[in-house]
Design an enzyme around this catalytic site. Structure first.
Site, short mmCIF file in Angstrom:
data_model
loop_
_atom_site.label_atom_id
_atom_site.label_comp_id
_atom_site.label_asym_id
_atom_site.label_seq_id
_atom_site.Cartn_x
_atom_site.Cartn_y
_atom_site.Cartn_z
N ASP A 13 24.64 27.89 31.66
CA ASP A 13 25.06 26.51 31.97
C ASP A 13 24.58 26.06 33.35
O ASP A 13 25.23 25.24 34.00
CB ASP A 13 26.60 26.37 31.90
CG ASP A 13 27.13 26.82 30.57
OD1 ASP A 13 26.49 26.52 29.55
OD2 ASP A 13 28.18 27.48 30.55
N GLU A 14 23.47 26.57 33.81
CA GLU A 14 22.94 26.17 35.13
C GLU A 14 22.24 24.82 35.07
O GLU A 14 21.84 24.28 36.10
CB GLU A 14 21.94 27.21 35.66
CG GLU A 14 22.49 28.60 35.89
CD GLU A 14 22.33 29.48 34.66
OE1 GLU A 14 21.95 28.96 33.58
OE2 GLU A 14 22.59 30.69 34.77
N GLY A 17 18.47 23.16 30.55
CA GLY A 17 17.96 22.13 29.65
C GLY A 17 17.25 21.04 30.45
O GLY A 17 16.14 20.64 30.14
N ASN A 38 24.62 30.02 20.40
CA ASN A 38 25.60 30.17 21.49
C ASN A 38 25.12 29.37 22.70
O ASN A 38 25.91 29.01 23.57
CB ASN A 38 25.83 31.64 21.86
CG ASN A 38 24.54 32.45 21.96
OD1 ASN A 38 23.47 32.00 21.57
ND2 ASN A 38 24.66 33.66 22.45
N ALA A 39 23.82 29.12 22.77
CA ALA A 39 23.26 28.33 23.87
C ALA A 39 23.51 26.85 23.61
O ALA A 39 23.70 26.43 22.48
CB ALA A 39 21.76 28.57 23.98
N HIS A 41 21.77 23.30 25.30
CA HIS A 41 20.95 22.65 26.32
C HIS A 41 21.09 21.14 26.18
O HIS A 41 20.82 20.58 25.13
CB HIS A 41 19.49 23.08 26.17
CG HIS A 41 19.30 24.54 26.46
ND1 HIS A 41 18.15 25.22 26.25
CD2 HIS A 41 20.17 25.44 26.98
CE1 HIS A 41 18.30 26.48 26.62
NE2 HIS A 41 19.53 26.64 27.06
N THR A 128 31.39 32.84 21.81
CA THR A 128 31.32 31.49 21.23
C THR A 128 31.68 31.51 19.74
O THR A 128 31.72 30.47 19.11
CB THR A 128 29.91 30.91 21.40
OG1 THR A 128 28.97 31.79 20.78
CG2 THR A 128 29.55 30.76 22.87
N THR A 238 26.38 38.38 26.73
CA THR A 238 25.95 38.06 25.38
C THR A 238 25.19 39.27 24.83
O THR A 238 25.05 40.29 25.51
CB THR A 238 25.12 36.76 25.35
OG1 THR A 238 24.95 36.35 23.99
CG2 THR A 238 23.77 36.91 26.05
N ALA A 303 36.78 24.40 28.95
CA ALA A 303 36.64 24.08 30.39
C ALA A 303 35.98 25.28 31.06
O ALA A 303 36.39 26.43 30.86
CB ALA A 303 38.00 23.83 30.99
P1 IMP Z 1 28.36 35.22 22.69
O1 IMP Z 1 27.00 34.99 23.25
O2 IMP Z 1 28.82 34.13 21.77
O3 IMP Z 1 28.47 36.58 22.07
O4 IMP Z 1 29.42 35.20 23.90
C1 IMP Z 1 29.44 36.22 24.90
C2 IMP Z 1 29.74 35.63 26.27
O5 IMP Z 1 28.62 34.87 26.71
C3 IMP Z 1 30.93 34.66 26.30
O6 IMP Z 1 31.55 34.76 27.56
C4 IMP Z 1 30.27 33.29 26.18
O7 IMP Z 1 31.08 32.26 26.71
C5 IMP Z 1 29.03 33.54 27.03
N1 IMP Z 1 27.89 32.67 26.67
C6 IMP Z 1 27.03 32.81 25.65
N2 IMP Z 1 26.10 31.86 25.68
C7 IMP Z 1 26.34 31.11 26.76
C8 IMP Z 1 25.69 29.98 27.35
O8 IMP Z 1 24.66 29.49 26.87
N3 IMP Z 1 26.28 29.48 28.47
C9 IMP Z 1 27.38 30.02 29.03
N4 IMP Z 1 28.01 31.08 28.52
C10 IMP Z 1 27.50 31.62 27.39
#
Ligand code: IMP
Length: 423
Positions: A13-14, A17, A38-39, A41, A128, A238, A303
């Protein structure tokens, strides 16, 4: 350009995108190399917000956009994303190619992940819940279904039969959950293949051709370095490698093909989900940044946790990714603070810590050491030239560059495309 990687240098989330969208204007090809939906952008074009999760954000510039072998793909989500973008005038059909080696996220991955997170209770990762981890688990266990497997329906049926038998044993007996229907999955995949089949190929050959022709390639990282499965705050990470090094395996190119690595870094720090966060702020301060910074997860709407800039984190990212320069985002959000603390190092048991620790137990014993910078107390969102930023804002940017060992090449001061400053 010619082959540039954009990586997240914090916990995701920096604003990658925005950075990719900026650089994609000069790119011929944009390639995602890991992760899945999970991403998230996000890019604003005028008053329209575009949020993509799977398709590289370069699609907004209507560039050829590749979903690489290192990704895990939920085809239902891809279909929705394509329909949404197309309905808003973005030309997707013909502009995307999907690696035949990318793995699929299937319904049992999402069910198993939800059941496992619930089972972990207070020890949950806070994922996610998009099935990312279980899909990568299957890949590593060599029972995953890949995009290219959909080409031959008989083989697909046989593979699904084997894997679904196993998954249903888990769902029924371990998680006491409802089983999945293999026929339904098979039929859904057949329909999805009819739609996406023509876009499926060996995407590494497209990358190679572009390299040989001297075209500009942008590799679009997802998530952030601190979420990397090998180098992040394990196990609160992740299941893939967001690091720039993963471009090689995930897109299928040799390391010498990469010319430049740009690290996206927020002017402060955020994270979603559970796990350590040394500079995390109490809510009364964090809430001053949440609305102006739009600090809600773009995938789950949660949040985000918020903290001051942590140079230990970004310094480690600069080293691990070989970052050449930083694109600093969200600098405008700090405009209301009289003073802005920056974490310049950690102390553990009275001793200075030289590098961001890999062990969570060690990290838990670390105290951030802050240096306080004066704020600039003004709205910088319309500034177009670095020289026109308030002196204290310029000092902040320069100091961060010094602390992390990579100079800041771009500063982003708002969500619109023209709210960026070349340093
Ligand atoms: P997963 O990738 O869904 O398995 O989640 C694992 C961890 O990575 C959790 O804390 C998510 O909130 C975090 N996470 C995964 N993808 C992102 C992203 O794109 N931005 C911020 N946090 C992420």
């Amino acid at each position: 350009m010619p082959a540039t990687v954009v990586v997240g240098s914090q916990w995701g989330d920096e604003g990658k995108g925005r950075v990719v969208d900026l650089l994609a204007a000069d790119a011929d090809l944009v390639v995602r190399y890991q992760g899945g939906n999970n991403a998230g952008h996000t890019v604003w074009v005028g008053d329209q917000k575009f949020a993509v999760h799977l398709i590289p954000i370069g699609i907004l510039r209507e560039k050829l956009s590749l979903l690489g072998a290192g990704m895990v793909i939920d085809l239902d989500v891809l279909l929705e994303e394509e329909a949404e973008l197309s309905s808003r005038g973005v030309q997707v059909a013909g502009n995307i190619r999907i690696s035949e080696n990318a793995h699929l996220i299937l319904p049992y991955h999402k069910l198993i992940e939800a059941a496992e997170e619930d089972r972990r209770g207070k020890d949950a990762i806070g994922t996610t819940r998009r099935g990312i981890g279980p899909a990568y688990e299957d890949k590593a266990a060599r029972r995953g279904i890949r995009m290219g497997d959909l080409r031959d329906l008989d083989t697909l049926a046989a593979k699904l039969d084997t894997v679904v038998k196993y998954k249903n044993l888990l769902l029924k007996n371990v998680y006491k959950s409802r089983p999945v229907d293999p026929d339904r999955i098979y039929n859904d995949l057949r329909v999805l293949w009819d739609h996406f089949g023509p876009a499926v190929c060996d995407t590494s050959l497209i990358v190679q051709e572009a390299l040989e022709a001297g075209r500009n390639i942008l590799f679009e990282g997802a998530h952030g370095t601190m979420l990397d499965i090998d180098w992040g705050t394990y196990p609160y990470v992740t299941s893939s490698n967001p690091l720039s090094g993963e471009v090689c395996a995930g897109a299928g190119v040799g390391p010498k093909a990469i010319d430049r690595v740009v690290g996206a870094a927020k002017a402060y720090t955020t994270r979603v989900g559970a796990g350590p966060f040394p500079t995390e702020l109490e809510e009364s301060v964090a809430e001053r940044m949440r609305e102006p910074g739009g600090e809600f997860g773009s995938t789950t709407g949660r949040a985000r946790r918020i903290g001051w800039f942590d140079a230990m984190v970004v310094r480690k990212s600069v080293r691990l990714n070989g970052i050449d320069s930083l694109a600093m985002t969200h600098l405008d959000v700090l405009g209301e603070f009289d003073e802005i603390p920056v974490c310049v190092g950690y102390r553990r048991g009275g001793e200075e810590v030289s590098d961001f620790p890999n062990q969570l137990e060690v990290l838990a014993q670390c105290e951030p050491v802050y240096e306080t910078m004066p704020g600039w107390k003004s709205d910088i969102s319309q500034v177009k030239r670095f020289a026109d930023l308030p002196e204290n804002a310029r000092a902040y940017v320069k100091r961060i560059g010094e602390l992390v060992g990579a100079s800041v090449s771009d500063v982003l001061v708002g969500r619109q495309r023209d709210q960026s400053i070349f340093v």
